[in-house]
Write an enzyme that holds these catalytic residues in place. Structure first.
Site, PDB file in Angstrom:
ATOM      1  CG  ASP A 256      -4.293   2.673   2.055  1.00 15.41           C
ATOM      2  OD1 ASP A 256      -3.611   2.274   1.099  1.00 15.41           O
ATOM      3  OD2 ASP A 256      -4.973   1.905   2.770  1.00 15.41           O
TER       4      ASP A 256
ATOM      5  CG  HIS B   4      -1.996  -0.995   1.212  1.00 16.73           C
ATOM      6  ND1 HIS B   4      -3.323  -0.634   1.110  1.00 16.73           N
ATOM      7  CD2 HIS B   4      -1.995  -2.337   1.262  1.00 16.73           C
ATOM      8  CE1 HIS B   4      -4.074  -1.711   1.093  1.00 16.73           C
ATOM      9  NE2 HIS B   4      -3.290  -2.764   1.192  1.00 16.73           N
TER      10      HIS B   4
END
Length: 480
Positions: A116, A16
């Protein structure tokens, strides 16, 4: 006046964190110098992850780009969570006042905040009167998983919330063929459903969703998300498909790695590569089945084999090959196979002309790397959303050869793979079967499509430019 800045709030897992940073670098480039990037770094909750994040920050801070990293003050972690998903959700949520303070204290005007997908518990800080700016979600996974997450509230209404993997009928994910229940993500177990359902709901509150995919890769599901098929009755945020976002750090490239040197001596497209990601490992019984399957397949192979994690860690250790592999296996396969017991440079291996197939855990970053280099796959999902990725690779993209049957409800369990299953899949992928030929042809076409998408004039390049024009303050829009 200082240039406007984009504030990024990444999740600490490398897949990520680095995907988001690389996307930010592309946005900087498209901004033509009119934007800077400010990254707010949460203290990762484990020493392993904290060290990993610090290495990423150290490397990127020296890249020469206009990126500033701000480390947020630590928070007291929760102690009464029933799952890692609940822990992560609550731990991230505790950072809200730190994020508001950090953003409010910036000298540069803030053009947007990008979260995110796992940081959406903090989405409302961008609506705080001190930092009110447009909010975006960065989605590091597939359009298919995005479509499913957006649909989770509707599935709960239909009474399917806690039984997606145990249902007796296929699950409808808009834009995909009917998905057998056992290909539902394992992260959607009943105790975690509420957290992922929350994320899916909050995505609708964002100004847009930036996704690491492209219309060439996932036309069906991205169209379904955009036209509202996933959440009937509600307008979907704009979807900015800017992928594939693939990054190259240079690790392992200063000198040719031993695995790459071994590949140099192998014929073109003759080697099947096996690697299971940063936290994937196989127990001794499963290792024995893989060894038997590879030996019987007759194929050349490069197998990255890791040992079990040390106590208190999720990360595999270097494997003791003598203790782990079946007796005599290495001697019997000498010359056509290499088992490597530690980290290996996956991108450099996939880029090598000797590699003709990839047995992968189906992490999306690994899948994108494989497609970037035109390598077809045998999907072997282990955790997270990887089972859905595996289904999409075979049933929709046609770039993989199935390891398990995909036409039933209960017959595709990946908890244990038998030698014969791996042998058959490798023979099919690497041989002259119709399935293998089709996967190789489709993977080669995807290689071209991926590179065209991010090149000037490509679909992902155009999506990126449109996103930047949306984010930039009025009067600072660069010429297209």
């Amino acid at each position: 006046m200082a240039a406007a800045t984009m504030v990024f709030l990444p999740y600490w897992a490398s897949g990520h964190f680095m995907s988001m940073i690389e996307a930010g670098k592309r946005m900087l480039d498209s901004g033509g110098g009119a934007l800077s990037l400010t990254v707010l770094v949460m203290q990762a909750p484990t020493p392993d992850k904290a060290a990993e994040v610090q290495e990423h920050v150290r490397r990127e801070a020296g890249s020469g780009l206009d990126i500033r990293f701000i480390h947020l003050p630590a928070v007291e972690p929760p102690t009464d969570c029933s799952s890692i998903e609940e822990y992560n959700f609550r731990y991230i949520e505790l950072h809200a006042p730190r994020v508001v303070e950090a953003v409010a204290g910036l000298a540069s005007p803030v053009a947007a905040i990008v979260f995110d997908l796992f940081c959406t518990p903090l989405l409302d800080v961008a609506a705080d009167e001190l930092v009110a700016v447009p909010r975006y979600v960065y989605f590091a996974s597939t359009g298919a998983f995005l479509a499913l997450m957006l649909r989770l509230p509707a599935l709960r209404v239909r009474g399917r919330a806690v039984t997606l993997r145990e249902a007796e009928e296929a699950v409808h994910v808009p834009g995909l063929p009917p998905v057998p229940p056992s290909y539902m993500p394992v992260c959607l177990a009943s105790r975690n459903y509420q957290w992922f359902e929350y994320y899916g709901r909050r995505f609708l509150d964002a100004a847009g969703i930036i996704i690491n995919s492209s219309v060439e890769l996932e036309s069906g599901v991205l169209t379904a998300v955009a036209d509202g098929s996933c959440v009937p009755g509600r307008s979907a945020p704009a979807v900015h498909a800017i992928g594939p976002v693939v990054w190259f750090t240079g690790r392992g490239y200063e000198q040719r790695h031993e695995c790459v040197q071994w590949l140099d001596a192998q014929p073109s497209a003759s080697v099947v590569f096996l690697c299971f990601g940063s936290i994937g490992f196989l127990d001794k019984a499963q290792v024995a089945e893989v060894a038997a399957g590879l030996e019987r397949s007759g194929s050349r192979f490069l197998w990255v084999l890791r040992g079990p994690p040390a106590a208190g860690s999720r990360y595999p250790t270097d494997a003791d090959l003598d203790a782990t592999l079946p007796a005599g296996f290495q001697a019997r396969t000498q010359g056509r196979g290499l088992v490597w017991p530690s980290w290996a440079p996956q991108k450099e291996i996939l880029a090598h002309g000797a590699v003709g197939g990839f047995v992968t855990h189906c992490g999306w970053n690994s899948v994108l790397e494989s497609l970037w280099f035109g390598v077809p796959m045998v999907p072997w999902p282990l955790y997270g959303e990887q089972h859905l990725n595996a289904f999409e690779l075979v049933a929709d993209m046609d770039v993989g050869v199935p390891l398990k049957r995909m036409n039933g409800v209960k017959d595709d369990d990946y908890s244990f793979v038998e030698a014969g299953e791996l042998e058959q899949a490798v023979r099919s992928l690497m041989g002259e079967t119709d399935t293998g030929k089709r996967a190789r042809e489709k993977a080669a076409a995807m290689k071209d499509a991926c590179r065209k998408a991010v090149a000037e004039g490509g679909s992902s390049s155009a999506a990126l430019q449109k996103l930047i024009r949306e984010i930039l303050p009025s009067g600072t829009v660069p010429s297209p």
